[in-house]
Write a protein that holds these residues in place. Sequence first.
Motif, mmCIF file in Angstrom:
data_model
loop_
_atom_site.group_PDB
_atom_site.id
_atom_site.type_symbol
_atom_site.label_atom_id
_atom_site.label_comp_id
_atom_site.label_asym_id
_atom_site.label_seq_id
_atom_site.Cartn_x
_atom_site.Cartn_y
_atom_site.Cartn_z
ATOM 1 N N GLY A 217 -20.003 -17.822 44.247
ATOM 2 C CA GLY A 217 -19.423 -16.481 44.308
ATOM 3 C C GLY A 217 -17.903 -16.455 44.285
ATOM 4 O O GLY A 217 -17.296 -15.389 44.363
ATOM 5 N N GLY B 252 -15.961 -17.167 41.778
ATOM 6 C CA GLY B 252 -15.423 -16.690 40.497
ATOM 7 C C GLY B 252 -15.392 -17.730 39.396
ATOM 8 O O GLY B 252 -14.838 -17.481 38.325
ATOM 9 N N THR C 216 -17.264 -16.616 36.104
ATOM 10 C CA THR C 216 -16.493 -15.528 35.490
ATOM 11 C C THR C 216 -15.275 -16.113 34.771
ATOM 12 O O THR C 216 -14.988 -15.746 33.629
#
Length: 227
Positions: free
Chosen positions: A42, A44, A47
């Motif tokens: 989580g 990043g 992404t």
Amino acid sequence: DNVISIKNINKVYGNEIKTHVLHDINLDFAKGSFSSIIGQSGSGKSTLLNIMGTLDSPSSGDIIINGKSTKNMSKNTLAELRNDTIGFIFQFHHLLPEFTALENILMPYYIKNHKKSKEISERAEELLNLVGLWNVKNNKPMNMSGGQQQRTSIARALINNPSIILADEPTGNLDSETTENIYELMRSINENFKTTFVVITHDNRIAQKTDRIIQIGDGKVLSDTLK
Ligand code: ADP
Ligand code: ADP
């Protein structure tokens, strides 16, 4: 010589409720380097990798690929640039179940060129040899081991001769011996073809073997260690 430069990237998801996932990220990746990205779930990482690979667009900032700004590129131009320069490897490899290893490897080439040629068939066979899949080239994914499936996805990432390979947890689903083999395969491709690798990993032993460890936390670069 940087093959990818990330310039002031921010990523915000959502309209009503906004989640600021990446904060002012700046990173350069030199030709032929092998980097790992580590960090908690989580934080990043995916992404960031997807934005680097132009699969996802940043909310602000720019990605420079082989000296070209991608900021104002059309979707088609971007897709072409991606197909020509970047190979992707994923944890769950995304092989097409109805196709053989050989056909899966050729898929990115077909997407780009629409037809088969003698040269590409020869290249696919060379790649099969390179990744040690010669004997299973006509097997479909369900008849291959996890390691063989990941080798197939590595060969597929190489078919268009990319200068960059982006890998998201390529060994996340494999036992430790197979993990080691897959890492060694990626490393030999990096050394032989000067392909730039950026690899997200949870495996600290793999991270320690790479040239550079980038640690992400809460969407920021916490540390960037060159060895
Ligand atoms: P990591 O790869 O480090 O596990 P991700 O990049 O997958 O982290 O996710 C970073 C944060 O962004 C997480 O809080 C996640 O829930 C959020 N996120 C990822 N993708 C989306 C999306 N499409 N829409 C909204 N939030 C997302
Ligand atoms: P590698 O180390 O080359 O990535 P694996 O460790 O995944 O390979 O598997 C080692 C060998 O075991 C394979 O080359 C294959 O012969 C065999 N094998 C394991 N699982 C399977 C399977 N589900 N189907 C066919 N062969 C398998």
